[in-house]
Design a protein around this motif. Structure first.
Motif, mmCIF file in Angstrom:
data_model
loop_
_atom_site.group_PDB
_atom_site.id
_atom_site.type_symbol
_atom_site.label_atom_id
_atom_site.label_comp_id
_atom_site.label_asym_id
_atom_site.label_seq_id
_atom_site.Cartn_x
_atom_site.Cartn_y
_atom_site.Cartn_z
ATOM 1 N N LEU A 70 11.697 16.265 -2.189
ATOM 2 C CA LEU A 70 11.215 15.560 -1.009
ATOM 3 C C LEU A 70 9.985 16.273 -0.452
ATOM 4 O O LEU A 70 9.973 17.509 -0.367
ATOM 5 C CB LEU A 70 12.305 15.490 0.056
ATOM 6 N N PRO A 71 8.951 15.551 -0.055
ATOM 7 C CA PRO A 71 7.690 16.209 0.334
ATOM 8 C C PRO A 71 7.818 17.102 1.560
ATOM 9 O O PRO A 71 7.086 18.078 1.689
ATOM 10 C CB PRO A 71 6.740 15.033 0.591
ATOM 11 N N TRP A 72 8.740 16.770 2.470
ATOM 12 C CA TRP A 72 8.854 17.518 3.718
ATOM 13 C C TRP A 72 9.879 18.652 3.645
ATOM 14 O O TRP A 72 10.086 19.364 4.611
ATOM 15 C CB TRP A 72 9.274 16.566 4.838
ATOM 16 N N ARG A 73 10.518 18.817 2.498
ATOM 17 C CA ARG A 73 11.646 19.748 2.419
ATOM 18 C C ARG A 73 11.328 21.001 1.617
ATOM 19 O O ARG A 73 10.732 20.936 0.543
ATOM 20 C CB ARG A 73 12.844 19.044 1.778
ATOM 21 N N ALA A 127 9.090 9.657 -13.147
ATOM 22 C CA ALA A 127 9.990 9.196 -14.199
ATOM 23 C C ALA A 127 11.206 10.110 -14.319
ATOM 24 O O ALA A 127 12.310 9.650 -14.625
ATOM 25 C CB ALA A 127 9.240 9.136 -15.536
ATOM 26 N N ILE A 128 11.015 11.390 -14.055
ATOM 27 C CA ILE A 128 12.108 12.352 -14.168
ATOM 28 C C ILE A 128 13.128 12.178 -13.044
ATOM 29 O O ILE A 128 14.341 12.238 -13.268
ATOM 30 C CB ILE A 128 11.558 13.791 -14.166
ATOM 31 N N VAL A 129 12.657 11.956 -11.807
ATOM 32 C CA VAL A 129 13.570 11.929 -10.656
ATOM 33 C C VAL A 129 14.145 10.550 -10.377
ATOM 34 O O VAL A 129 15.137 10.434 -9.647
ATOM 35 C CB VAL A 129 12.866 12.452 -9.378
ATOM 36 N N ALA A 130 13.554 9.484 -10.927
ATOM 37 C CA ALA A 130 13.977 8.121 -10.601
ATOM 38 C C ALA A 130 15.467 7.928 -10.871
ATOM 39 O O ALA A 130 15.951 8.135 -11.981
ATOM 40 C CB ALA A 130 13.164 7.116 -11.405
ATOM 41 N N GLY A 131 16.189 7.561 -9.827
ATOM 42 C CA GLY A 131 17.611 7.302 -9.951
ATOM 43 C C GLY A 131 18.485 8.544 -9.970
ATOM 44 O O GLY A 131 19.713 8.428 -10.038
ATOM 45 N N LYS A 132 17.902 9.722 -9.892
ATOM 46 C CA LYS A 132 18.680 10.976 -9.929
ATOM 47 C C LYS A 132 18.674 11.586 -8.522
ATOM 48 O O LYS A 132 17.773 12.324 -8.147
ATOM 49 C CB LYS A 132 18.072 11.948 -10.942
ATOM 50 N N SER A 156 0.841 -1.187 0.000
ATOM 51 C CA SER A 156 0.000 0.000 0.000
ATOM 52 C C SER A 156 0.884 1.248 0.000
ATOM 53 O O SER A 156 0.444 2.326 -0.342
ATOM 54 C CB SER A 156 -0.924 0.021 1.223
ATOM 55 N N ILE A 157 2.163 1.083 0.398
ATOM 56 C CA ILE A 157 3.082 2.211 0.339
ATOM 57 C C ILE A 157 4.190 1.992 -0.681
ATOM 58 O O ILE A 157 4.962 2.895 -0.950
ATOM 59 C CB ILE A 157 3.727 2.493 1.710
ATOM 60 N N LEU A 158 4.286 0.798 -1.248
ATOM 61 C CA LEU A 158 5.343 0.508 -2.209
ATOM 62 C C LEU A 158 4.731 0.061 -3.516
ATOM 63 O O LEU A 158 3.922 -0.848 -3.553
ATOM 64 C CB LEU A 158 6.254 -0.597 -1.672
ATOM 65 N N ARG A 159 5.100 0.708 -4.598
ATOM 66 C CA ARG A 159 4.526 0.386 -5.898
ATOM 67 C C ARG A 159 5.606 -0.145 -6.810
ATOM 68 O O ARG A 159 6.706 0.398 -6.873
ATOM 69 C CB ARG A 159 3.889 1.630 -6.517
ATOM 70 N N PHE A 160 5.307 -1.199 -7.514
ATOM 71 C CA PHE A 160 6.270 -1.814 -8.401
ATOM 72 C C PHE A 160 5.894 -1.524 -9.847
ATOM 73 O O PHE A 160 4.747 -1.618 -10.223
ATOM 74 C CB PHE A 160 6.293 -3.338 -8.205
ATOM 75 N N GLY A 217 15.080 8.651 -5.503
ATOM 76 C CA GLY A 217 14.019 8.917 -6.464
ATOM 77 C C GLY A 217 13.253 7.703 -6.936
ATOM 78 O O GLY A 217 12.345 7.830 -7.756
ATOM 79 N N THR A 218 13.575 6.517 -6.408
ATOM 80 C CA THR A 218 12.856 5.318 -6.851
ATOM 81 C C THR A 218 11.546 5.116 -6.103
ATOM 82 O O THR A 218 10.745 4.260 -6.483
ATOM 83 C CB THR A 218 13.733 4.067 -6.689
ATOM 84 N N TYR A 219 11.329 5.869 -5.042
ATOM 85 C CA TYR A 219 10.046 5.858 -4.338
ATOM 86 C C TYR A 219 9.620 7.298 -4.132
ATOM 87 O O TYR A 219 10.228 8.048 -3.366
ATOM 88 C CB TYR A 219 10.169 5.146 -2.990
ATOM 89 N N SER A 220 8.598 7.717 -4.844
ATOM 90 C CA SER A 220 8.137 9.109 -4.773
ATOM 91 C C SER A 220 6.632 9.167 -4.962
ATOM 92 O O SER A 220 6.133 9.709 -5.941
ATOM 93 C CB SER A 220 8.842 9.962 -5.832
ATOM 94 N N PRO A 221 5.865 8.580 -4.006
ATOM 95 C CA PRO A 221 4.414 8.520 -4.159
ATOM 96 C C PRO A 221 3.749 9.888 -4.159
ATOM 97 O O PRO A 221 2.601 10.011 -4.587
ATOM 98 C CB PRO A 221 3.965 7.691 -2.947
ATOM 99 N N HIS A 222 4.450 10.910 -3.698
ATOM 100 C CA HIS A 222 3.894 12.262 -3.641
ATOM 101 C C HIS A 222 3.966 12.974 -4.985
ATOM 102 O O HIS A 222 3.363 14.040 -5.141
ATOM 103 C CB HIS A 222 4.655 13.079 -2.596
ATOM 104 N N LEU A 223 4.684 12.403 -5.944
ATOM 105 C CA LEU A 223 4.850 13.041 -7.246
ATOM 106 C C LEU A 223 3.911 12.427 -8.275
ATOM 107 O O LEU A 223 3.440 11.300 -8.123
ATOM 108 C CB LEU A 223 6.296 12.893 -7.728
ATOM 109 N N SER A 224 3.662 13.181 -9.328
ATOM 110 C CA SER A 224 2.866 12.653 -10.439
ATOM 111 C C SER A 224 3.679 11.592 -11.178
ATOM 112 O O SER A 224 4.908 11.556 -11.069
ATOM 113 C CB SER A 224 2.502 13.783 -11.402
ATOM 114 N N PRO A 225 3.028 10.704 -11.959
ATOM 115 C CA PRO A 225 3.775 9.689 -12.708
ATOM 116 C C PRO A 225 4.867 10.285 -13.590
ATOM 117 O O PRO A 225 5.961 9.733 -13.677
ATOM 118 C CB PRO A 225 2.686 9.002 -13.536
#
Length: 347
Positions: free
Chosen positions: A106-109, A93-98, A24-28, A81-89
């Motif tokens: 980051l949502p809290w920053r 894709a832009i932040v993954a691995g960067k 529910s918190i991790l998406r593959f 960047g491989t887990y970013s449920p707060h971002l749009s799809p």
């Protein structure tokens, strides 16, 4: 099954190797998966991973391990960047691995900005009490103070502690994610003129700012006793002030209610010292990010320790780009609590 912009989520549980996580918190990301039945489980195969679903597992036993998703890997994944449920799809894709880019999303920053609640603490009665411990009425230093931030992340609050009017002799920032500390080193290097750190290299564990005050960044898991010993070695003993912004409410999910975390905070704080803690609040009726605790859960946070609540107040977290994009009038609500550790002569 649920769809999240091209991602699929299957069931409530998934297993990666020997680890079971709550999906529910991790998406593959699953592309054209082949699904095989295995008794009460399903096996989902693709080129990248094999995921086994089994809804009969008990998640508590998998949250407490030192290498678990909730305790460690979730936070590694936020920062790479491989887990970013707060971002749009598209943003995911832009932040993954960067890592450098992910750290800015980051949502809290709010990059470059420290906690306004921390800055306000210096003017509070508790902050003034610490100041009295530090200097006499003539402004002459009586003894040096030490400060610690748990879950320091990218370092904005460490910088505030270094620049505090209380003039802490030693400031330590602790985080479980090495890449978070890399970002913090860069921030502090720019702020205090360490050119090697500004280039992304790792400066010495202890640096000195332009006023001669010392600060260090440590990668440590405070739920482990050996890590606490490492922190105490770095600080030269328990600290006078401990700051926690959105960390304790995560730690309590890792140790069945926060007992280990409470014991750690007690061990790291000097008698007469203060904790300023910011947690999520169940007064926020919508799940907007910070784990929501009830007032009673906050009141009981340090039950059985020598830390006693001085005040617990409702407040709003500082606005961040993510909170602003949520389209609510204000950021999420939280609990601000201040705690003092009793001295040996107090009952």
């Amino acid at each position: 099954k649920s769809w999240y912009g091209g991602e699929k989520k299957y069931g409530n549980w998934a297993s990666r190797g020997n680890e079971v996580v709550d999906v529910s918190i991790l998406r593959f990301n699953i592309r054209n998966p082949d699904i095989e039945k295995e008794g009460n489980s399903q096996r989902v195969k693709n080129n990248d991973a094999t995921i086994i679903m089994n809804c009969s597992q008990n998640k508590t036993s998998f949250n407490t391990a030192g290498d678990s998703w909730v305790r460690k890997r979730k936070w590694y994944s936020f920062y790479d960047g491989t887990y970013s449920p707060h971002l749009s799809p598209g943003e995911r894709a832009i932040v993954a691995g960067k890592r450098e880019l992910a750290a800015t999303r980051l949502p809290w920053r709010k990059p470059g900005s420290s906690s306004s609640q921390l800055r306000a603490f210096w003017r509070s009665d508790e902050g003034k009490s610490l100041a009295v411990q530090h200097t006499n009425e003539k402004g002459i230093t009586k003894r040096a103070l030490r400060a610690l931030e748990i879950g320091c992340g990218t370092g904005e609050n460490v910088m505030e502690l270094v620049l505090s009017p209380l003039k802490f002799e030693i400031v330590i920032g602790v985080d479980i994610v090495p890449s978070a500390l890399d970002e913090a080193r860069k921030l502090l290097a720019v702020a205090f003129g360490d050119k090697s750190g500004a280039k992304g290299e790792s400066p010495l564990p202890t640096s000195i700012d332009s006023t001669g005050r010392r600060y260090s960044l440590l990668c440590a898991d405070i739920l482990e006793e050996k890590s606490r010993d490492t922190i105490l070695d770095a600080t030269g003993g328990p600290v006078d002030f401990l700051f926690d912004c959105q960390c304790f409410h995560c730690l309590r999910d890792c140790d069945n209610g926060g007992k280990l975390a409470a014991d750690a905070y007690e061990a790291l704080l000097k008698p007469g010292g203060f904790v300023l803690m910011l947690t999520g609040s169940d007064e926020e009726k919508v799940d907007r990010g910070p784990t929501r605790l009830s007032r009673q859960e906050v009141e009981n946070a340090f039950a059985g320790t020598s830390l006693k609540a001085k005040r617990i107040e409702s407040f709003y977290f500082d606005e961040t780009p993510h909170y602003r994009n949520q389209k609510y009038a204000k950021p999420p609500k939280g609990w601000l609590s201040v705690w003092r550790k009793k001295t040996p002569d107090e009952h």
